[in-house]
Design an enzyme around this catalytic site. Structure first.
Site, mmCIF file in Angstrom:
data_model
loop_
_atom_site.group_PDB
_atom_site.id
_atom_site.type_symbol
_atom_site.label_atom_id
_atom_site.label_comp_id
_atom_site.label_asym_id
_atom_site.label_seq_id
_atom_site.Cartn_x
_atom_site.Cartn_y
_atom_site.Cartn_z
ATOM 1 N NE ARG A 41 -2.143 0.026 3.489
ATOM 2 C CZ ARG A 41 -2.499 -0.597 4.803
ATOM 3 N NH1 ARG A 41 -3.864 -0.746 4.927
ATOM 4 N NH2 ARG A 41 -1.724 -1.047 5.573
ATOM 5 N NE ARG A 42 1.569 1.840 4.854
ATOM 6 C CZ ARG A 42 1.252 1.625 6.210
ATOM 7 N NH1 ARG A 42 1.285 2.662 7.300
ATOM 8 N NH2 ARG A 42 1.404 0.395 6.912
ATOM 9 C CE LYS A 101 -6.215 -14.252 11.225
ATOM 10 N NZ LYS A 101 -5.383 -13.812 12.184
ATOM 11 C CB VAL A 128 -6.305 -21.616 11.786
ATOM 12 C CG1 VAL A 128 -6.674 -21.869 13.144
ATOM 13 C CG2 VAL A 128 -7.784 -21.371 10.942
ATOM 14 C CB ILE A 132 0.162 -24.457 15.041
ATOM 15 C CG1 ILE A 132 0.868 -23.665 16.099
ATOM 16 C CG2 ILE A 132 -0.112 -26.021 15.494
ATOM 17 C CD1 ILE A 132 -0.242 -23.584 17.390
ATOM 18 C CE LYS A 201 -6.484 -16.644 14.345
ATOM 19 N NZ LYS A 201 -5.656 -16.160 15.299
ATOM 20 N N GLY A 298 3.052 -13.667 14.782
ATOM 21 C CA GLY A 298 4.540 -13.269 14.533
ATOM 22 C C GLY A 298 4.946 -13.448 13.091
#
Ligand SMILES: NC(=O)c1ccc[n+]([C@@H]2O[C@H](COP(=O)([O-])OP(=O)(O)OC[C@H]3O[C@@H](n4cnc5c(N)ncnc54)[C@H](OP(=O)(O)O)[C@@H]3O)[C@@H](O)[C@H]2O)c1
Length: 425
Positions: A41-42, A101, A128, A132, A201, A298
């Site tokens: 976007r930027r 999600k 989700v 993991i 989720k 993260g």
């Protein structure tokens, strides 16, 4: 032959990993991955990962529409323009990898149907529980089993807040402030603390677990803003801990999908999930009880899941095939919350005098709710009755609480919380 990969919005950690692990990825796939373009976007913004400026554009639709691209990776988030971009890509038979999600939970069926019609891959492992590996085990490894129940801690922000409330006795507002200071919560925490993120989720998990279409609108949702230090202390006294759970169950001719805070026994595997970690507990007919645990968010952990999907769809592409679909043949109805079967923990401020317990017990009997345990705490004006019920329909439990609230022997309903994690049926 190479696989031209298009990152349409940057989880820049993915781009970093594609170039840092180029040789290994090429060996695993059987052809090199090439980044064809990056939409943002930027464009002028400083990035943690260096990208050839010639690859950067703000015109995502032009990138998606290019003929020389095989895979579209979407990590923009939100409904639009993500939906239009992904539908354009799928209809042009490009493989799609997404972490979105919200879009999958709101309109996943449209995306799945476009992917099926075009014979294109649609992979979304990162949507989700971040890093993991969970969706592929549900979709592929458990394809020969029958999943009965999925119980998950799928939102790291709320798990961090509830963990802080449990360990330090902090109230919700203080724990939220600390989560924000540490970067675990957004400046506007609504999506997390009101349960919207977990509900999206839950819809994705339920759909894969039960082979049935489930959207965010089918999910009963409650957040954690009403959880008090008193609720946390009540859970502790019972040997339980409060978690925000995503619960997907099959039974009574349908599926029940809900997100709400609940007490679970400290001996339950999910009770030990601390801080901002995620975990999902799956109960299947033959496999029994399975637990998936790890980092739920993260940039770098999430990049692992995105990259895993990129490798999978690139391999499929080279083999001239596509991966398995998310099947929805079971087509079960989503049951209303009132039909969900659960247990309640109820703390009542009562007058400490003869006959009160009998009157309270009568109220439970009127609603056909069986009491598992009763404990009285305090005396005189401070007396509190703590009641844990056996499993009953949520509607019966809720109307029992409404009844209790109007009784003259009950000064106040101090705390009501569902109890999960051990069935008595
Ligand atoms: N971050 C995580 O830990 C995590 C984990 C699991 C899943 N996800 C999912 O990943 C997605 C993104 O989340 P995020 O937290 O990484 O969001 P974010 O930090 O806001 O990043 C969004 C990215 O998309 C770009 N973007 C936004 N609108 C765009 C548009 N119209 N055209 C082109 N690019 C556009 C932004 O560009 P600029 O940088 O130029 O603004 C930015 O690079 C969401 O679906 C989220 O649910 C994230």
């Amino acid at each position: 032959m190479s696989v031209r990969q298009l990152i349409i919005a940057a989880l820049f950690a993915v781009i970093g990993a594609v170039s840092a692990q180029a040789a290994d990825l090429a060996a695993r796939i059987g052809a090199p991955l090439e980044v064809a373009g990056v939409a943002v976007r930027r464009p002028g913004r400083a990035r943690a990962v260096a990208v050839d400026p010639g690859l950067i554009t703000t015109d995502a639709m032009a990138l998606v529409s290019r003929d020389d691209v095989d895979i579209v990776v979407e990590v923009i988030g939100g409904i639009e323009p993500a939906r239009s971009l992904l539908l354009t890509a799928l209809r042009a038979r490009k493989a799609v990898v997404t972490a979105n999600k919200a879009l999958l939970a709101e309109d996943g069926m449209t995306l799945h149907s476009a992917a099926r019609s075009a014979g294109a891959d649609l992979y979304y492992e990162a949507s989700v529980a971040g890093a993991i590996p969970l969706l592929r085990p549900l979709r592929e490894s458990l394809a020969g089993d029958a999943v009965h129940r999925v119980l998950g801690i799928v939102n790291g922000t709320t798990n961090y807040i509830l963990d802080q409330m449990d360990t330090s006795g902090a109230g919700f507002a203080d724990a939220l402030e600390e989560a924000q200071a540490l970067g675990y919560a957004e400046a506007d925490p609504t999506a997390d603390v009101e349960g919207f993120d977990a509900a999206a989720k839950a819809a994705i998990l339920a759909q894969l677990a039960f082979h049935t279409p489930v959207s965010a609108a089918d999910v009963h949702r409650e957040g954690i803003t009403w959880v008090t230090p008193g609720d946390i202390a009540s859970a502790r006294a019972l040997g339980h801990v409060v978690k925000l759970l995503a619960i997907c169950e099959r039974g009574n001719g349908g599926v029940s999908v809900r997100v709400h805070p609940a007490m679970i026994p400290r001996s339950h595997p999910l009770a030990g999930v601390r801080e901002a970690y995620n975990a999902v507990f799956v109960e299947a007919e033959s496999a029994g009880r399975l637990m998936f645990y790890g980092a739920g968010a993260g940039g770098v952990p999430t990049a692992s899941a995105v990259l895993g999907d990129i490798v999978a769809v690139a391999r499929n592409r080279l083999a001239g095939t596509r991966g398995p679909d998310a099947t929805t043949y079971a087509d079960l109805p989503a049951l209303p919350m009132g039909q969900a079967r659960t247990r309640y923990h109820i703390a009542l401020d009562v007058a400490d005098k003869p006959g009160v317990l009998a009157r309270v017990a009568e109220a439970f009997a009127r609603h056909d709710v069986s009491i598992q345990a009763v404990r009285q705490e305090g005396r005189g004006d401070d007396a509190q009755l703590v009641i844990v019920t056996h499993t009953a329909p949520d509607a019966a439990l809720a109307s029992c609480v409404t009844d209790l609230d109007t009784m003259d022997v009950v000064r106040a309903v101090a705390s009501v919380m569902r109890v999960e994690g051990e069935s008595d049926e």
